[in-house]
Each structure stands twice: as C-alpha cells, then as structure tokens.
Design a protein around this motif. Structure first.
Motif, PDB file in Angstrom:
ATOM      1  N   ALA A  18       0.829  -1.204   0.000  1.00 55.88           N
ATOM      2  CA  ALA A  18       0.000   0.000   0.000  1.00 55.88           C
ATOM      3  C   ALA A  18       0.864   1.254   0.000  1.00 55.88           C
ATOM      4  CB  ALA A  18      -0.918   0.008   1.220  1.00 55.88           C
ATOM      5  N   THR A  19       0.349   2.284  -0.628  1.00 59.94           N
ATOM      6  CA  THR A  19       0.943   3.613  -0.567  1.00 59.94           C
ATOM      7  C   THR A  19       0.180   4.381   0.504  1.00 59.94           C
ATOM      8  OG1 THR A  19       1.315   3.485  -2.956  1.00 59.94           O
ATOM      9  CG2 THR A  19       1.597   5.636  -1.909  1.00 59.94           C
ATOM     10  N   ALA A  20       0.887   4.974   1.464  1.00 56.68           N
ATOM     11  CA  ALA A  20       0.189   5.559   2.608  1.00 56.68           C
ATOM     12  C   ALA A  20       0.870   6.825   3.078  1.00 56.68           C
ATOM     13  CB  ALA A  20       0.096   4.549   3.754  1.00 56.68           C
ATOM     14  N   ILE A  21       0.042   7.730   3.603  1.00 55.62           N
ATOM     15  CA  ILE A  21       0.530   8.964   4.231  1.00 55.62           C
ATOM     16  C   ILE A  21      -0.018   9.014   5.653  1.00 55.62           C
ATOM     17  CG2 ILE A  21       0.512  11.485   4.204  1.00 55.62           C
ATOM     18  CD1 ILE A  21       0.271  11.396   1.200  1.00 55.62           C
ATOM     19  N   PHE A  22       0.880   9.149   6.613  1.00 61.81           N
ATOM     20  CA  PHE A  22       0.516   9.319   8.013  1.00 61.81           C
ATOM     21  C   PHE A  22       0.653  10.789   8.384  1.00 61.81           C
ATOM     22  CE2 PHE A  22       1.918   4.987   7.710  1.00 61.81           C
ATOM     23  CZ  PHE A  22       1.202   4.267   8.664  1.00 61.81           C
ATOM     24  N   VAL A  23      -0.287  11.297   9.145  1.00 59.27           N
ATOM     25  CA  VAL A  23      -0.133  12.612   9.772  1.00 59.27           C
ATOM     26  C   VAL A  23       0.191  12.377  11.237  1.00 59.27           C
ATOM     27  CG1 VAL A  23      -1.463  14.539  10.707  1.00 59.27           C
ATOM     28  CG2 VAL A  23      -1.497  14.098   8.269  1.00 59.27           C
ATOM     29  N   THR A  24       1.258  12.998  11.725  1.00 54.22           N
ATOM     30  CA  THR A  24       1.636  12.832  13.113  1.00 54.22           C
ATOM     31  C   THR A  24       2.462  14.022  13.584  1.00 54.22           C
ATOM     32  OG1 THR A  24       2.749  11.373  14.703  1.00 54.22           O
ATOM     33  CG2 THR A  24       3.734  11.544  12.523  1.00 54.22           C
ATOM     34  N   HIS A  25       2.402  14.298  14.885  1.00 54.74           N
ATOM     35  CA  HIS A  25       3.302  15.269  15.497  1.00 54.74           C
ATOM     36  C   HIS A  25       4.339  14.542  16.357  1.00 54.74           C
ATOM     37  CE1 HIS A  25       0.330  14.503  18.680  1.00 54.74           C
ATOM     38  NE2 HIS A  25       1.323  14.748  19.509  1.00 54.74           N
ATOM     39  N   ASP A  26       4.240  13.199  16.413  1.00 54.19           N
ATOM     40  CA  ASP A  26       5.125  12.378  17.229  1.00 54.19           C
ATOM     41  C   ASP A  26       6.377  12.039  16.417  1.00 54.19           C
ATOM     42  OD1 ASP A  26       6.394  10.068  18.419  1.00 54.19           O
ATOM     43  OD2 ASP A  26       4.591   9.777  19.613  1.00 54.19           O
ATOM     44  N   GLN A  27       7.509  12.597  16.810  1.00 57.58           N
ATOM     45  CA  GLN A  27       8.736  12.417  16.030  1.00 57.58           C
ATOM     46  C   GLN A  27       9.221  10.970  16.042  1.00 57.58           C
ATOM     47  OE1 GLN A  27      11.430  15.396  17.650  1.00 57.58           O
ATOM     48  NE2 GLN A  27       9.688  16.758  17.905  1.00 57.58           N
ATOM     49  N   GLU A  28       9.167  10.322  17.194  1.00 62.36           N
ATOM     50  CA  GLU A  28       9.593   8.927  17.270  1.00 62.36           C
ATOM     51  C   GLU A  28       8.730   8.051  16.364  1.00 62.36           C
ATOM     52  OE1 GLU A  28       9.136   5.422  20.542  1.00 62.36           O
ATOM     53  OE2 GLU A  28      10.197   7.221  21.230  1.00 62.36           O
ATOM     54  N   GLU A  29       7.434   8.318  16.367  1.00 59.50           N
ATOM     55  CA  GLU A  29       6.515   7.576  15.512  1.00 59.50           C
ATOM     56  C   GLU A  29       6.874   7.740  14.046  1.00 59.50           C
ATOM     57  OE1 GLU A  29       2.291   7.621  16.657  1.00 59.50           O
ATOM     58  OE2 GLU A  29       1.967   8.549  14.693  1.00 59.50           O
ATOM     59  N   ALA A  30       7.110   8.980  13.626  1.00 64.16           N
ATOM     60  CA  ALA A  30       7.429   9.248  12.228  1.00 64.16           C
ATOM     61  C   ALA A  30       8.746   8.591  11.820  1.00 64.16           C
ATOM     62  CB  ALA A  30       7.494  10.752  11.988  1.00 64.16           C
ATOM     63  N   LEU A  31       9.764   8.730  12.646  1.00 64.79           N
ATOM     64  CA  LEU A  31      11.082   8.230  12.277  1.00 64.79           C
ATOM     65  C   LEU A  31      11.127   6.706  12.226  1.00 64.79           C
ATOM     66  CD1 LEU A  31      13.310  10.659  14.386  1.00 64.79           C
ATOM     67  CD2 LEU A  31      12.867  10.756  11.925  1.00 64.79           C
ATOM     68  N   SER A  32      10.304   6.034  13.031  1.00 65.68           N
ATOM     69  CA  SER A  32      10.373   4.573  13.107  1.00 65.68           C
ATOM     70  C   SER A  32       9.397   3.874  12.165  1.00 65.68           C
ATOM     71  CB  SER A  32      10.085   4.114  14.541  1.00 65.68           C
ATOM     72  OG  SER A  32       8.756   4.447  14.921  1.00 65.68           O
ATOM     73  N   LEU A  33       8.445   4.597  11.604  1.00 69.35           N
ATOM     74  CA  LEU A  33       7.321   3.958  10.921  1.00 69.35           C
ATOM     75  C   LEU A  33       7.420   3.966   9.402  1.00 69.35           C
ATOM     76  CD1 LEU A  33       4.462   2.691  11.332  1.00 69.35           C
ATOM     77  CD2 LEU A  33       3.557   5.021  11.261  1.00 69.35           C
ATOM     78  N   VAL A  34       8.033   5.002   8.816  1.00 66.23           N
ATOM     79  CA  VAL A  34       7.854   5.246   7.390  1.00 66.23           C
ATOM     80  C   VAL A  34       9.166   5.175   6.618  1.00 66.23           C
ATOM     81  CG1 VAL A  34       5.826   6.682   7.810  1.00 66.23           C
ATOM     82  CG2 VAL A  34       8.086   7.755   7.694  1.00 66.23           C
ATOM     83  N   ASP A  35       9.018   5.237   5.280  1.00 70.24           N
ATOM     84  CA  ASP A  35      10.176   5.270   4.390  1.00 70.24           C
ATOM     85  C   ASP A  35      10.685   6.685   4.176  1.00 70.24           C
ATOM     86  OD1 ASP A  35       9.793   2.439   3.775  1.00 70.24           O
ATOM     87  OD2 ASP A  35       8.079   3.099   2.583  1.00 70.24           O
ATOM     88  N   ARG A  36       9.750   7.658   4.183  1.00 72.61           N
ATOM     89  CA  ARG A  36      10.088   9.055   3.942  1.00 72.61           C
ATOM     90  C   ARG A  36       9.371   9.933   4.962  1.00 72.61           C
ATOM     91  NH1 ARG A  36      14.203   9.190   0.520  1.00 72.61           N
ATOM     92  NH2 ARG A  36      13.561  11.031  -0.649  1.00 72.61           N
ATOM     93  N   VAL A  37      10.006  11.021   5.334  1.00 69.23           N
ATOM     94  CA  VAL A  37       9.421  11.987   6.257  1.00 69.23           C
ATOM     95  C   VAL A  37       9.366  13.342   5.571  1.00 69.23           C
ATOM     96  CG1 VAL A  37       9.655  13.188   8.473  1.00 69.23           C
ATOM     97  CG2 VAL A  37      10.285  10.768   8.288  1.00 69.23           C
ATOM     98  N   ALA A  38       8.190  13.968   5.608  1.00 71.01           N
ATOM     99  CA  ALA A  38       8.034  15.338   5.121  1.00 71.01           C
ATOM    100  C   ALA A  38       7.805  16.228   6.333  1.00 71.01           C
ATOM    101  CB  ALA A  38       6.864  15.435   4.152  1.00 71.01           C
ATOM    102  N   VAL A  39       8.752  17.111   6.609  1.00 71.87           N
ATOM    103  CA  VAL A  39       8.650  17.997   7.770  1.00 71.87           C
ATOM    104  C   VAL A  39       7.916  19.267   7.342  1.00 71.87           C
ATOM    105  CG1 VAL A  39       9.889  19.254   9.555  1.00 71.87           C
ATOM    106  CG2 VAL A  39      10.803  17.086   8.694  1.00 71.87           C
ATOM    107  N   MET A  40       6.774  19.529   8.014  1.00 71.68           N
ATOM    108  CA  MET A  40       5.971  20.706   7.705  1.00 71.68           C
ATOM    109  C   MET A  40       6.079  21.727   8.835  1.00 71.68           C
ATOM    110  SD  MET A  40       2.421  19.591   5.849  1.00 71.68           S
ATOM    111  CE  MET A  40       2.138  21.318   5.410  1.00 71.68           C
TER     112      MET A  40
END
Length: 360
Positions: free
Chosen positions: A206-228
């Motif tokens: 699946a192709t997926a986009i997560f919205v999160t403010h949790d940095q640990e969650e973002a860094l450990s979960l995905v292939d790419r991070v977009a910092v907004m």
C-alpha cells in the motif's frame, strides 16, 4: 523523492524518462482560511508502495493537507494527482468517493452497532466483486480472522485500529491516509500496533501517508518523512537523513533533541567552544553548530574542568545528562545506563562524529 523542499520533484521526474510516475503528486498546493494560510505551496511526491509521514507541530497545516488530498477540502491553488489522475486544482475538485483513497481516522469511526465484518463491508459499497469474500480476505491480512461477528466494543484498542485499517484497505485504494492513527492508544500498545500497521501496509504494498506530530513515531514507521512548518514542506527525505542532516536550523530544532553552539565555519570544519569539529556539509562564516545528545561524550574531569553536570534523567535503557559548559551554555548528552555522574561533578565534553552547522 527530493531531499529538500527547495527542489522541484515534478520537474525532475518529467525530465527523466526512466523515473517511475508517482502514485501521488502535490504541486504548489494552496489553502487559505480567511487570512490564515494553512497550506502555503505544498509540493510532494510518493511512489507506489512507499509510506510517508507528514510530521509537524500543531497548526502547521499537515491535517489540512491530508484533507485536501482526501477531497474533504477544496484547494485554492496548485494541483493534486493520485494514481496518474488529477483530482484537484483551482478548476477541478473530484469528490472523496471518486479519488480511490482509503481513510483511517483518529477516532477510527467504527459503527458500534455493526459487526467487524459489516464494518469492513461498509467500505466496499462501490466494490464490484464479492464483498463478503473481500472483507474476509482483508481481515485475514490484518490478523483478525475469526472475530468477524464481534462488535467494536468487544475488541481491544489495537484490534479496533486494525479493523479501521482493514476497512480502508478493502476497496484496494491507490492511497491510504491515516490521521494521527495511534494517538488513542497507551504508550506500550502504541509501539506494538504501529509496528503491526507498518507490516500490514508493506504486505499489502500500500501507498500511505501518516499525519503525526510524534517524532519517534514518524522516524520509526515510514520510508520518507516530510517535515511541515508554517504550512510549508521544509524537507522530504529518509528518516535517517532528516535526523542526521536537517536542511535547516528550524527542522533540526523540531526533529529530535537538539543542542546549538555558536561557531565559525571554514568549509569542512567549524571552530566552537568544544574545539575544531568536522562538518558533514561545507559551510563558511558565523554558524550555529548542531549537536545531537548522542554526539556528546561526557568524561570525568578534575575540579578545574570547564563543564558541570547540572541534572540527570535516568530512563533505564539510557540517561540524559544536562551539562553546563564553561561559557554557561546548557547541553544535553545521551549516555548508556552504566555511567554514573553526580550533580555538580566537573566534566569534559567531547564530540563524536561530524556535525551539521547553519549560517546565521
């Protein structure tokens, strides 16, 4: 995908005949609510099977961007393309049901009076195949075979999360959107469930986009991070690169724990209070030097040593020391659990590995 928001991924893709078409593309997307700019020229691209985190503080525009992709809001400018089809622009707005997007909401939005199977089948109202069979197949994919007849309140929080994910995956969407999907889970369960969700999404390609403010969650979960930040994407890169080579001081300060010291850069080296340090990327002139807590080595010193331990936070697997330097700067250093430093103890600080620096 580009490494920073200063590059144009769409131009790069179109100029390269070998580059695969993106599964999702945002180019210069704008959205205003009165005088407030929620999305200020958001550009992104995501390839088939990739997982992306939109990471940013509250109010930065990440949830608005997700709603624009889903079709819950109309863009004021720019363009959104999903699966090769333009779904939104200043002249076009396809409704959510025509976008081939699956959505997992923060509250899961399960129907309390419907069984697990019927909750998943509800997402298949436009599916042309055997709906019951597809619902059972996707429940097996998420590890919930055998609980089809249960009601949502009979499930754990992690199981409810997987039902919501199954419902989103059931119609075989081009894109799955997840809005703060783990915020309702306690800390211990959150770590396990997000690992399960990642494995499920990868198994489904699946192709997926997560919205999160949790940095640990973002860094450990995905292939790419977009910092907004402030309605703009400041950097898009792998989790490792966003953390180790932030594109700006603002990104560095938001992603992970950051110490900064003033210094003077001379290309590949920088002079600061802690000595001459190697730089990851060349910079010249007055700079702020980024020192991650794990970059700092704390060494016991004589009474005349310039540093002093001011506090210690012990977490079991590691500890965080707050050290005051000779100039009065306060730096956090992350050490293993076996080290012991007393409050007020004199210490020396050393820096491990090359660092980043940002012009003032």
């Amino acid at each position: 995908m580009t490494e920073s928001a200063t590059q144009n991924p769409q131009t790069a893709s179109r100029n390269s005949p070998l580059a695969p078409p993106p599964e999702i593309r945002l180019e210069g997307v704008l959205k205003r609510f009165g005088a407030v700019g929620a999305a200020n020229g958001v550009s992104l691209r995501l390839e088939k099977g990739q997982l992306l985190a939109l990471l940013g503080p509250s109010g930065c525009g990440k949830t608005t961007t997700l709603r624009l992709i889903a079709g819950f809001e109309e863009v004021d400018g720019g363009e959104i393309e999903i699966g090769g089809q333009v779904v939104a622009s200043s002249r076009l707005h396809l409704p959510p049901e025509r976008r081939r997007v699956g959505m997992v909401f923060q509250e899961y939005a399960l129907f309390p009076h419907l069984s697990v199977l019927d909750n998943v089948r509800f997402g298949l109202h436009l599916y042309t195949g055997d709906r019951a069979r597809r619902a059972r197949d996707v429940l097996e994919l998420v590890g919930l075979a055998g609980v089809e007849d249960r009601l949502p309140h009979e499930l754990s929080g992690g199981q409810q999360q997987r039902v919501a994910l199954a419902r989103a995956l059931a119609p075989e969407p081009a894109l799955v959107l997840l809005d703060e999907p783990f915020s309702n889970l306690d800390a211990g369960l959150r770590v396990r469930v997000r690992a399960e969700v990642r494995a499920i999404l990868k198994e489904a390609n699946a192709t997926a986009i997560f919205v999160t403010h949790d940095q640990e969650e973002a860094l450990s979960l995905v292939d790419r991070v977009a910092v907004m930040l402030n309605g703009q994407v400041h950097q898009v890169a792998s989790p490792q690169k966003v953390y180790r080579q932030p594109v700006s001081r603002e990104v560095a300060a938001f992603v992970g724990e950051a110490n900064f010291l003033p210094g003077t850069a001379n290309g590949r080296t920088v002079e600061c209070e802690l000595g001459t340090l190697e730089l990851q990327t060349p910079v010249t002139g007055p700079v702020d030097v980024l020192l991650r807590p794990e970059n700092l080595q704390v060494l016991p010193g004589p009474a005349a040593a310039p540093g002093r331990v001011r506090s210690t936070l012990f977490f079991g697997h590691d500890q965080l020391l707050s050290v005051e330097t000779g100039s009065g700067a306060m730096l956090n250093a992350r050490l293993g659990p076996s080290f012991y430093f007393a409050q007020g103890q004199p210490v020396h600080l050393a820096v491990k590995g090359p660092v980043m620096a940002y012009t003032k």
